[in-house]
Design an enzyme around this catalytic site. Sequence first.
Site, PDB file in Angstrom:
ATOM      1  N   CYS A 109      17.167  11.183   1.187  1.00 42.24           N
ATOM      2  CA  CYS A 109      16.224  10.337   1.911  1.00 42.24           C
ATOM      3  C   CYS A 109      16.907   9.721   3.133  1.00 42.24           C
ATOM      4  CB  CYS A 109      15.725   9.241   0.975  1.00 42.24           C
ATOM      5  SG  CYS A 109      14.814   7.918   1.786  1.00 42.24           S
ATOM      6  N   GLU A 110      16.287   9.844   4.288  1.00 43.89           N
ATOM      7  CA  GLU A 110      16.909   9.323   5.509  1.00 43.89           C
ATOM      8  C   GLU A 110      16.857   7.804   5.597  1.00 43.89           C
ATOM      9  OE1 GLU A 110      13.477   9.456   8.956  1.00 43.89           O
ATOM     10  OE2 GLU A 110      14.614  11.284   8.599  1.00 43.89           O
ATOM     11  N   HIS A 111      16.079   7.172   4.724  1.00 43.96           N
ATOM     12  CA  HIS A 111      15.964   5.718   4.771  1.00 43.96           C
ATOM     13  C   HIS A 111      17.038   5.003   3.951  1.00 43.96           C
ATOM     14  CE1 HIS A 111      11.531   6.635   5.709  1.00 43.96           C
ATOM     15  NE2 HIS A 111      12.144   6.316   6.822  1.00 43.96           N
ATOM     16  N   HIS A 112      17.547   5.676   2.916  1.00 40.41           N
ATOM     17  CA  HIS A 112      18.571   5.049   2.080  1.00 40.41           C
ATOM     18  C   HIS A 112      19.751   5.978   1.782  1.00 40.41           C
ATOM     19  CE1 HIS A 112      14.874   2.706   1.103  1.00 40.41           C
ATOM     20  NE2 HIS A 112      15.715   1.696   1.163  1.00 40.41           N
ATOM     21  N   GLN A 150      10.113  13.631   2.919  1.00 39.57           N
ATOM     22  CA  GLN A 150       9.511  14.798   2.265  1.00 39.57           C
ATOM     23  C   GLN A 150       8.363  15.392   3.073  1.00 39.57           C
ATOM     24  OE1 GLN A 150       9.007  14.520  -1.992  1.00 39.57           O
ATOM     25  NE2 GLN A 150       7.254  15.905  -1.976  1.00 39.57           N
ATOM     26  N   HIS A 178      12.650  10.940  -6.056  1.00 33.29           N
ATOM     27  CA  HIS A 178      13.398  10.213  -5.037  1.00 33.29           C
ATOM     28  C   HIS A 178      14.215   9.111  -5.700  1.00 33.29           C
ATOM     29  CE1 HIS A 178      11.064  11.689  -1.376  1.00 33.29           C
ATOM     30  NE2 HIS A 178      10.413  12.216  -2.411  1.00 33.29           N
ATOM     31  N   CYS A 180      15.635   6.778  -4.253  1.00 32.22           N
ATOM     32  CA  CYS A 180      15.355   5.478  -3.631  1.00 32.22           C
ATOM     33  C   CYS A 180      14.208   4.780  -4.354  1.00 32.22           C
ATOM     34  CB  CYS A 180      15.047   5.636  -2.141  1.00 32.22           C
ATOM     35  SG  CYS A 180      13.610   6.651  -1.770  1.00 32.22           S
TER      36      CYS A 180
END
Length: 220
Positions: A109-112, A150, A178, A180
């Site tokens: 995940c690019e956010h976490h 995703q 995920h 996250c």
Amino acid sequence: MDKKQIELIGDNHISSNIETPLLPNAFDKSDDEKIKNIELYFGKIMTELGLDLTDDSLSGTPYRVAKMYVKELFYGLAPKNKPKLSIFENKYGYKKMLVEQNITIDSACEHHFLPITGHAHIAYVPKDKVIGLSKINRLVDYYAHRPQVQERLSLQILKNLQNVLKTDDVIVMICAKHLCVSSRGIKDKDSYTTTLEYGGSFSDKLNRDEFINIINNQTP
């Protein structure tokens, strides 16, 4: 951007770009240079956490993480690593749905920067061209090995296959867990996310239903 908005974007999986956001100079440095820099920065992160980098078990961690990021987890960022897709004339005249299912998704995940794991199921209806089956798996693997959302991953795979096969008749389903979601925030261990992108003949519900029935009734 304030911290509340930063959290909101991460929790809601917001992304506004189908292409992976990259700097213009993203590939000016060699892999070895990137590994050296990331090793330095990650060592500083560990130190800020209070970890003792003189300990035998921890001393090599910054290098191991840096190498993992560049060579293993995120090699899909580099265009040089994109697989060559073998395309052949459809000499059999095969015109029905062709399904490749249970393709492993191993992404982040690019956010976490936490893992996304699951499977992709892909189908297309050939016209003049067909693709080597393993090349579909390699394409999924390439796009998965970069920081991802995703929804974007589904679209990147779809658009690339449509372009190579010269047909809109492609469908991509991804079902993934995920970390996250499961290891932070709500910490839900059992939920997973499904995305479905398609074009051409798969805009017809009957064709989509046929595809989904194949996936639901897959044999081991």
